[in-house]
Design an enzyme around this catalytic site. Structure first.
Site, PDB file in Angstrom:
ATOM      1  N   ASP A 203      33.713  44.028  39.389  1.00 13.19           N
ATOM      2  CA  ASP A 203      34.462  43.958  38.135  1.00 13.19           C
ATOM      3  C   ASP A 203      35.810  43.304  38.379  1.00 13.19           C
ATOM      4  O   ASP A 203      36.449  43.537  39.397  1.00 13.19           O
ATOM      5  CB  ASP A 203      34.644  45.352  37.525  1.00 13.19           C
ATOM      6  CG  ASP A 203      35.558  46.257  38.341  1.00 13.19           C
ATOM      7  OD1 ASP A 203      35.393  46.316  39.579  1.00 13.19           O
ATOM      8  OD2 ASP A 203      36.440  46.901  37.744  1.00 13.19           O
ATOM      9  N   SER A 204      36.221  42.452  37.440  1.00 12.81           N
ATOM     10  CA  SER A 204      37.522  41.787  37.492  1.00 12.81           C
ATOM     11  C   SER A 204      37.660  40.953  38.760  1.00 12.81           C
ATOM     12  O   SER A 204      36.877  40.016  38.973  1.00 12.81           O
ATOM     13  CB  SER A 204      38.630  42.831  37.353  1.00 12.81           C
ATOM     14  OG  SER A 204      39.879  42.229  37.089  1.00 12.81           O
ATOM     15  N   ALA A 205      38.588  41.277  39.648  1.00 15.35           N
ATOM     16  CA  ALA A 205      38.695  40.553  40.914  1.00 15.35           C
ATOM     17  C   ALA A 205      37.397  40.662  41.695  1.00 15.35           C
ATOM     18  O   ALA A 205      36.963  39.706  42.359  1.00 15.35           O
ATOM     19  CB  ALA A 205      39.858  41.090  41.738  1.00 15.35           C
TER      20      ALA A 205
END
Length: 359
Positions: A203-205
């Site tokens: 998730d995200s990074a």
């Protein structure tokens, strides 16, 4: 000391079980009560869901103004661990865990293997990379999402504790992710998994890292993931993504947070345009396998995630986009308390199981 910083520091002193209990009570309230507590919002035709409204209310009460509202790495890491524990406590307790070491780019990395009760050997394996802007997060901050994925999808999950900035800058995290995934595929049978059914996710990074892994291993020409599941990924440093301005502040992750993390992870010239970070403008995407990109309706990263999925499709990759219309950035961490988050995560996991479990 600014008032916001003071409130955040005080919030960290409140016992986590106490705050976690309050969060469960808050999110477990009847819909009619939630409607009175929340503040409805509609942006770009998407309505902020009730649990996202309550999340913003809870974050405000905790003095949290952005993922890294206080520009202090140690404090932000502690705050993320606390918030994750608050909303994740008690998730999928039947899932077993064990710690192990996996290969990183410059030496062994800590990892944690999640195995649902009763799962037979030869299951799919999801190699997971946590979010946190390449600066925050660890095995504990994303314990609840990994437990939930393992339990709901009936797969093993291997969460990898890659190196973080600013202690170790780009491309350390990316290289760690590639090395760890290659190790996981090679040792899948020792983990109780099928080497032909290994996926990458994050998730995200961590979504960025999973995407980098898929591209790098495809280019290498050897074994590669059978599936990629990217939750609201960072896909580059392009400031022209409209959603970065639309949701610049007031929706947990801020535009300033994104730039702050980018400067810590890619501080040197040319790093933020390298394809090991800038997926949106990367070339040679055609060899990447089946990919599913999930974007949140109220997230400054929304448009770049959708744009990357389109780049994949343009390159001939079997890629799909899922919009979680009422969600905030970080909703994967909310599965322990939020029914709305679980609906969106379950839809993504249905795609994973269709590809890896039922095929």
């Amino acid at each position: 000391m600014a008032l916001t910083e003071l409130v955040q520091k005080l919030a960290l002193k409140i016992p986590t079980p106490l705050v976690a209990g309050g969060a469960k009570l808050l999110f477990g309230l009847p819909v009619s009560v939630k409607q009175r507590l929340g503040t409805p919002q509609t942006v770009d035709g998407n309505e902020l869901d009730l649990d996202s409204q309550l999340t913003l209310l809870m974050l405000k009460a905790q003095g949290v103004n952005g993922l890294a509202g206080v520009r202090d790495v140690a404090h932000s890491r502690a705050s993320m661990r606390m918030l994750s524990a608050v909303v994740g406590a008690g998730t999928a307790p039947s899932v077993g865990t064990r710690g192990l070491m996996v290969d990183g780019a410059s030496g062994p990395l800590p990892a944690r293997l999640y195995t649902p009760a009763g799962l037979e050997a030869g299951s799919p394996l999801v190699v997971f990379f946590h979010g946190g802007g390449f600066v925050l997060g660890d095995l504990d901050s994303h314990d609840a999402p990994c437990r939930y994925i393992a339990d709901r999808a009936r797969v093993r999950v291997l969460s990898v504790d890659y190196r973080l900035a600013p202690e170790t800058i780009f491309p350390a995290a990316a290289d760690d992710a590639v090395a760890a995934t290659a190790w996981a595929i090679e040792h899948a049978d020792q983990l109780g998994a099928d080497p032909a059914r290994v996926a990458v996710s994050g998730d995200s990074a961590g979504g960025n890292l999973a995407g980098v892994v898929a591209r790098e291993l495809a280019l290498a020409g050897g074994a590669q993931p059978a599936f990629s599941l990217l939750f609201y990924p960072v896909t580059g440093a392009d400031p022209e993504n409209r959603s970065r301005d639309t949701f610049a502040s007031g929706y947990f992750l801020t535009k300033a947070d994104i730039e702050y993390f980018r400067q810590l992870y890619t501080p040197e010239p040319g790093q933020d345009t390298d394809p090991k970070f800038d997926l949106r403008h990367a070339d040679r995407l055609a060899g990447i396998g089946r990919t599913h990109v999930v974007v949140a309706g109220f997230d400054p990263l929304r448009d770049e995630g959708a744009a990357y999925a389109q780049r994949l499709r343009d390159a001939g990759v079997d890629a799909t986009t899922q919009l979680a219309p009422g969600a905030l950035h970080g909703f994967l961490n909310m599965v322990g308390v939020s029914a709305d988050a679980r609906v969106d995560v379950d839809a993504a996991l249905d795609v994973l199981t269709e590809v890896l479990v039922r095929s």
